[in-house]
Design a protein around this motif. Structure first.
Motif, PDB file in Angstrom:
ATOM      1  N   ILE A 173       0.736  -1.257   0.358  1.00  6.34           N
ATOM      2  CA  ILE A 173      -0.082   0.163  -0.104  1.00  6.34           C
ATOM      3  C   ILE A 173       0.975   1.280   0.001  1.00  6.34           C
ATOM      4  CG2 ILE A 173      -1.379   1.080   1.256  1.00  6.34           C
ATOM      5  CD1 ILE A 173      -2.587  -1.556   2.545  1.00  6.34           C
ATOM      6  N   ALA A 174       0.721   2.110  -0.751  1.00  2.92           N
ATOM      7  CA  ALA A 174       1.347   3.111  -0.909  1.00  2.92           C
ATOM      8  C   ALA A 174       0.208   4.830  -0.416  1.00  2.92           C
ATOM      9  CB  ALA A 174       2.220   3.494  -1.776  1.00  2.92           C
ATOM     10  N   LEU A 175       1.210   5.138   0.616  1.00  4.86           N
ATOM     11  CA  LEU A 175      -0.010   6.994   0.422  1.00  4.86           C
ATOM     12  C   LEU A 175       0.548   7.778   0.405  1.00  4.86           C
ATOM     13  CD1 LEU A 175      -1.911   5.568   3.339  1.00  4.86           C
ATOM     14  CD2 LEU A 175      -3.146   5.546   1.425  1.00  4.86           C
ATOM     15  N   VAL A 176      -0.519   8.375  -0.601  1.00  7.14           N
ATOM     16  CA  VAL A 176       0.995  10.006  -1.383  1.00  7.14           C
ATOM     17  C   VAL A 176       0.291  10.986  -0.628  1.00  7.14           C
ATOM     18  CG1 VAL A 176       2.655  10.276  -3.306  1.00  7.14           C
ATOM     19  CG2 VAL A 176       2.000   8.299  -3.359  1.00  7.14           C
ATOM     20  N   LEU A 177       1.181  11.820  -0.019  1.00  9.02           N
ATOM     21  CA  LEU A 177       0.910  13.574   0.422  1.00  9.02           C
ATOM     22  C   LEU A 177       0.758  14.398  -0.684  1.00  9.02           C
ATOM     23  CD1 LEU A 177       0.773  13.304   3.838  1.00  9.02           C
ATOM     24  CD2 LEU A 177      -1.017  12.388   2.950  1.00  9.02           C
ATOM     25  N   ASP A 178       0.302  14.235  -2.255  1.00  7.65           N
ATOM     26  CA  ASP A 178       0.801  15.303  -3.061  1.00  7.65           C
ATOM     27  C   ASP A 178      -0.356  15.805  -3.585  1.00  7.65           C
ATOM     28  OD1 ASP A 178      -1.248  12.976  -4.022  1.00  7.65           O
ATOM     29  OD2 ASP A 178       0.342  12.433  -5.806  1.00  7.65           O
ATOM     30  N   HIS A 179      -1.453  16.104  -3.316  1.00  2.12           N
ATOM     31  CA  HIS A 179      -2.642  17.005  -3.886  1.00  2.12           C
ATOM     32  C   HIS A 179      -2.531  18.344  -4.027  1.00  2.12           C
ATOM     33  CE1 HIS A 179      -3.652  13.425  -6.188  1.00  2.12           C
ATOM     34  NE2 HIS A 179      -4.052  13.821  -7.271  1.00  2.12           N
ATOM     35  N   PHE A 180      -2.949  18.623  -2.496  1.00  2.13           N
ATOM     36  CA  PHE A 180      -3.148  20.129  -2.057  1.00  2.13           C
ATOM     37  C   PHE A 180      -1.651  20.395  -0.717  1.00  2.13           C
ATOM     38  CE2 PHE A 180      -7.711  19.642  -1.952  1.00  2.13           C
ATOM     39  CZ  PHE A 180      -7.740  20.000  -3.901  1.00  2.13           C
ATOM     40  N   THR A 181      -0.758  20.036  -0.957  1.00  6.57           N
ATOM     41  CA  THR A 181       0.340  19.448  -0.101  1.00  6.57           C
ATOM     42  C   THR A 181       1.584  20.409  -1.142  1.00  6.57           C
ATOM     43  OG1 THR A 181       1.583  17.676  -1.253  1.00  6.57           O
ATOM     44  CG2 THR A 181      -0.028  17.406   0.817  1.00  6.57           C
ATOM     45  N   PRO A 182       3.039  20.734   0.160  1.00 10.69           N
ATOM     46  CA  PRO A 182       2.730  21.214   1.633  1.00 10.69           C
ATOM     47  C   PRO A 182       0.784  22.145   1.552  1.00 10.69           C
ATOM     48  CG  PRO A 182       4.946  21.890   0.439  1.00 10.69           C
ATOM     49  CD  PRO A 182       3.805  21.823  -1.151  1.00 10.69           C
ATOM     50  N   ALA A 183       0.963  21.671   2.517  1.00 13.33           N
ATOM     51  CA  ALA A 183      -0.730  21.867   3.071  1.00 13.33           C
ATOM     52  C   ALA A 183      -0.712  23.186   2.764  1.00 13.33           C
ATOM     53  CB  ALA A 183      -0.899  21.177   4.365  1.00 13.33           C
ATOM     54  N   ARG A 184      -2.074  23.384   1.979  1.00 14.57           N
ATOM     55  CA  ARG A 184      -3.136  24.740   1.357  1.00 14.57           C
ATOM     56  C   ARG A 184      -3.467  25.539   2.326  1.00 14.57           C
ATOM     57  NH1 ARG A 184      -8.089  24.366  -2.384  1.00 14.57           N
ATOM     58  NH2 ARG A 184      -9.229  23.536  -0.860  1.00 14.57           N
ATOM     59  N   ASP A 185      -3.946  24.512   3.367  1.00 16.78           N
ATOM     60  CA  ASP A 185      -5.151  25.559   4.341  1.00 16.78           C
ATOM     61  C   ASP A 185      -4.575  24.053   5.519  1.00 16.78           C
ATOM     62  OD1 ASP A 185      -6.380  23.229   3.278  1.00 16.78           O
ATOM     63  OD2 ASP A 185      -7.668  24.958   2.103  1.00 16.78           O
ATOM     64  N   ILE A 186      -5.747  24.289   6.691  1.00 14.13           N
ATOM     65  CA  ILE A 186      -5.844  24.259   7.835  1.00 14.13           C
ATOM     66  C   ILE A 186      -6.787  22.749   7.440  1.00 14.13           C
ATOM     67  CG2 ILE A 186      -7.745  24.369   9.308  1.00 14.13           C
ATOM     68  CD1 ILE A 186      -6.161  27.500   9.813  1.00 14.13           C
ATOM     69  N   GLU A 187      -7.910  22.867   6.282  1.00 13.65           N
ATOM     70  CA  GLU A 187      -8.489  21.439   6.104  1.00 13.65           C
ATOM     71  C   GLU A 187      -7.546  20.849   5.476  1.00 13.65           C
ATOM     72  OE1 GLU A 187      -9.665  24.746   6.065  1.00 13.65           O
ATOM     73  OE2 GLU A 187     -11.621  24.830   6.466  1.00 13.65           O
ATOM     74  N   SER A 188      -6.457  20.749   4.653  1.00 17.30           N
ATOM     75  CA  SER A 188      -5.749  19.976   3.528  1.00 17.30           C
ATOM     76  C   SER A 188      -4.771  19.145   4.698  1.00 17.30           C
ATOM     77  CB  SER A 188      -5.030  20.628   2.678  1.00 17.30           C
ATOM     78  OG  SER A 188      -5.796  21.839   1.889  1.00 17.30           O
ATOM     79  N   ALA A 189      -4.079  20.402   5.664  1.00 16.26           N
ATOM     80  CA  ALA A 189      -3.518  19.899   6.666  1.00 16.26           C
ATOM     81  C   ALA A 189      -4.270  18.764   7.630  1.00 16.26           C
ATOM     82  CB  ALA A 189      -2.934  20.592   7.657  1.00 16.26           C
ATOM     83  N   GLN A 190      -5.673  19.373   7.883  1.00 19.58           N
ATOM     84  CA  GLN A 190      -6.378  17.963   8.602  1.00 19.58           C
ATOM     85  C   GLN A 190      -6.325  16.431   7.466  1.00 19.58           C
ATOM     86  OE1 GLN A 190      -6.493  20.165  11.633  1.00 19.58           O
ATOM     87  NE2 GLN A 190      -7.253  17.870  11.346  1.00 19.58           N
ATOM     88  N   GLN A 191      -6.291  16.817   6.618  1.00 15.88           N
ATOM     89  CA  GLN A 191      -6.276  15.746   5.981  1.00 15.88           C
ATOM     90  C   GLN A 191      -5.331  15.169   6.330  1.00 15.88           C
ATOM     91  OE1 GLN A 191      -9.996  15.059   3.329  1.00 15.88           O
ATOM     92  NE2 GLN A 191      -9.188  16.429   1.946  1.00 15.88           N
ATOM     93  N   CYS A 192      -4.040  15.348   5.608  1.00 14.77           N
ATOM     94  CA  CYS A 192      -2.978  15.109   5.426  1.00 14.77           C
ATOM     95  C   CYS A 192      -2.527  14.458   7.156  1.00 14.77           C
ATOM     96  CB  CYS A 192      -1.149  16.343   4.962  1.00 14.77           C
ATOM     97  SG  CYS A 192      -1.358  16.616   3.339  1.00 14.77           S
ATOM     98  N   LYS A 193      -2.785  14.733   7.895  1.00 16.47           N
ATOM     99  CA  LYS A 193      -2.253  14.553   9.666  1.00 16.47           C
ATOM    100  C   LYS A 193      -2.934  12.790   9.613  1.00 16.47           C
ATOM    101  CE  LYS A 193      -2.222  15.779  14.339  1.00 16.47           C
ATOM    102  NZ  LYS A 193      -3.024  14.174  14.807  1.00 16.47           N
ATOM    103  N   LEU A 194      -4.431  13.153   9.210  1.00 17.39           N
ATOM    104  CA  LEU A 194      -5.566  11.833   8.761  1.00 17.39           C
ATOM    105  C   LEU A 194      -4.922  10.519   7.996  1.00 17.39           C
ATOM    106  CD1 LEU A 194      -8.906  12.015   8.700  1.00 17.39           C
ATOM    107  CD2 LEU A 194      -7.733  10.287   7.658  1.00 17.39           C
ATOM    108  N   VAL A 195      -4.298  11.249   7.420  1.00 15.10           N
ATOM    109  CA  VAL A 195      -3.344   9.774   6.941  1.00 15.10           C
ATOM    110  C   VAL A 195      -1.729   9.177   6.917  1.00 15.10           C
ATOM    111  CG1 VAL A 195      -1.945   9.218   4.331  1.00 15.10           C
ATOM    112  CG2 VAL A 195      -4.747  11.083   4.256  1.00 15.10           C
TER     113      VAL A 195
END
Lengths: 429, 164
Positions: free
Chosen positions: A60-82
């Motif tokens: 399994i690969a989980l890749v943080l690439d779309h809204f990263t480096p986190a563009r806002d708080i919501e994106s940061a939350q999603q990255c943290k969750l992953v």
């Protein structure tokens, strides 16, 4: 009756035997991926199901690439969750911010091999067909199911064979071949089907261009796109790291394999292409376009952010200046590509020409961040989609092309064929 | 059986039309539904009512794999999408999350904005209550029917796990 490479790979992943197009199968997954947009939804389903562990921590690969480096708080939350999920479950391949865009990154890490069955909660997962894998985009629930069971349900597709004859024209790359093809068959021209690419043009095509072609098969509605592994593939695979437990399988289509359709092209007819708004099928040769001013140029993405793409762009930009009305944004696909570009002096060339070099991210390609368009603005991008509002305001426009056309146009300030741009000379405008 | 008011859409409706990428920072269906068709058809989220049906052209849901698209429709209360054809990832996502979809070109053509449609899944029958036209559609293959009748892929997996 002979089988296509796609049938053979699928058969090998559901217990063997002949499988006919149209049949539904529950297939074993060799590898799966999700990103910072699709993984959170998959994780939610995984947890709602009450699953305690993933089927295999190394597949399994989980890749943080779309809204990263986190563009806002919501994106940061999603990255943290992953991130938290990956650590809790010991997922071996957590690729954090800046490591790379998933479809440029995973092949480079040796995680996509010929003959494998790879699914990804991202539509451009079809990219890995370039190495001879069966790979296809799925949804987040599919990803959750696969994380638990190691399986995916699939309908066996019919195959369409595309044969490219002849020699490539100057400045023509995989991007032009695939745009031309989509322009010919339409955005649903390969709907539910496998696209199998072959012919002497494909045999001589670089891996970078092969990835570009397979990447955009989804824009023709295809389920997967596949190129039979050959000596070019073998050379490429020597360069990527060996991964324990992953061997791949060399498959080829039988000579008497059955195709839904066989489509042949003469490369002599194919010149640098541009897809006009708002469909990847709305293509015209770059040479037929004039006086289309642009506000921004983006060179990057999972489609065209590889080292070969950057070298081509640098070759044109070297000694030239980006037009004063144009913002040029260059996004190397992965950290390794970025480093190579740096060591080869490409980054210096881009910055000296007036470009902006971004860390690896999907960023502007899907209107995320790092170069969003204002109302009425126009971008020329080496990305894959030019839907309405794709890169910003609904009244902005996206044109698609190869890296050479993008670089040349950034200099001229309007969409242009690269042949008019002299290396190191200031262009007569 | 479903009865709902029809909202008509054209060909090649992509997932960016259904839910623009910038809003993909939540997994909440209700939150997503607030931005459903926001740039393509402003005001759609206010206009659509629970139980409504979408009738669209070819290749509905093309583009990205975002499952947020069928989830935004579900969050809005859309009860079924009828189309001439579906893009494949949207198709599997809808099946996986239990959003009914029907591929029926004649019905998709024959439905107009504001018509009321009655759908009988078991019989494979669509009925346009405004025009009186009836349309047959092919029931799902057995394999998909099992997922759909369970209410989606995860519920299907749960049911299977219990049976084992």
């Amino acid at each position: 009756m002979g089988l296509t490479i796609t049938q053979k790979i699928l058969s090998a992943h559901c217990g063997g035997g002949e499988i006919e197009p149209g049949a539904f199968i529950m297939a074993e997954v060799d590898f799966l991926l999700a990103n910072d947009i699709t993984a959170p939804l998959a994780i939610k389903e995984f947890e709602a199901f009450g699953a305690q562990k993933v089927f295999d921590t190394s597949r399994i690969a989980l890749v943080l690439d779309h809204f990263t480096p986190a563009r806002d708080i919501e994106s940061a939350q999603q990255c943290k969750l992953v991130r938290d999920f990956a650590r809790k479950h010991n997922i071996r391949y957590l690729f954090q911010e800046g490591k790379g865009i998933e479809h440029a990154l995973l092949p480079e890490e040796g995680l996509t091999l010929p003959g494998e069955l790879i699914i990804g909660a991202d539509s451009h997962t079809c990219t890995y067909g370039a190495v001879g894998a069966f790979s296809t985009g799925v949804g987040s629930t599919d990803a959750a199911f696969a994380m638990i069971e190691g399986k995916v349900w699939l309908k066996v597709p019919e195959s369409i064979k595309f044969i490219y004859h002849g020699e490539l024209n100057p400045w023509v790359s995989g991007k032009d071949l695939i745009l031309y093809t989509i322009g010919d068959i339409g955005v649903n021209g390969a709907g539910y089907c496998a696209m199998e690419l072959c012919g002497e043009v494909i045999e001589k095509l670089s891996m970078d261009s092969r990835f570009t072609m397979a990447n955009m098969a989804i824009e023709a509605g295809a389920k997967n796109c596949v190129i039979e592994p050959d000596t070019v593939t073998a050379e490429y695979l020597k360069e990527v790291p060996a991964v324990e437990g992953r061997y791949g399988l060399n498959c080829k289509s039988d000579v008497d394999a059955v195709y839904k359709q066989v489509i042949e092209y003469d490369a002599a007819e194919i010149h640098p292409q541009v897809a006009l708004p708002s469909s990847p099928a709305n293509v015209k040769p770059a040479s037929e376009l004039s006086s289309i001013n642009i506000d921004q140029v983006v060179i990057g993405s999972c489609t065209n952010g590889r080292i070969g793409d950057l070298r081509t762009a640098a070759e044109i930009l070297k000694g030239n200046k980006v037009h004063e009305y144009v913002r040029l944004i260059i996004i190397p696909g992965t950290e390794k590509i970025y480093l190579r570009a740096l060591r080869e002096g490409l980054v210096e060339t881009f910055i000296e020409a007036g470009g902006i070099v971004s860390p690896p991210t999907c960023g502007p390609c899907l209107g995320g961040h790092m170069g969003i368009l204002a109302k009425g603005e126009r971008v020329l991008a080496t990305t894959n989609r030019n839907f309405v509002g794709r890169m910003g305001h609904p009244e902005s426009e996206v044109y698609l092309c190869n890296p050479a056309v993008a670089a040349a146009s950034a200099i001229k300030g309007e969409i242009t064929h690269p042949e008019g741009i002299q290396r190191g000379s200031s262009l007569a405008l | 059986m479903i009865t709902g008011k029809v909202h008509k859409f054209g060909d090649n409706i992509n997932t960016d039309d259904i839910i623009p990428a910038t809003y993909l920072v939540t997994t909440d269906e209700k939150e997503l539904s607030k931005h459903c068709f926001e740039t393509h058809s402003p005001g759609f989220n206010k206009k659509a009512e629970k139980g409504d049906v979408i009738a669209a052209g070819e290749n509905f849901g093309c583009g990205s794999s975002r499952e947020h698209a069928p989830r935004a429709l579900k969050g809005l209360g859309i009860s079924c999408v009828i189309a001439k054809s579906f893009a494949r990832i949207f198709c599997r996502n809808a099946i996986n999350i239990g959003l009914p979809i029907i591929e029926c070109p004649d019905a998709a053509d024959g439905m107009d904005e504001g018509n009321t449609v009655e759908i009988k899944f078991e019989e494979g029958m669509l009925y346009n209550k405004r025009t009186g036209d009836r349309y047959r559609f092919t029931p799902y293959p057995e394999f998909l029917h099992r997922i759909i009748s369970a209410g989606g892929l995860m519920k299907y997996a749960r049911r299977k796990a219990k049976n084992v």
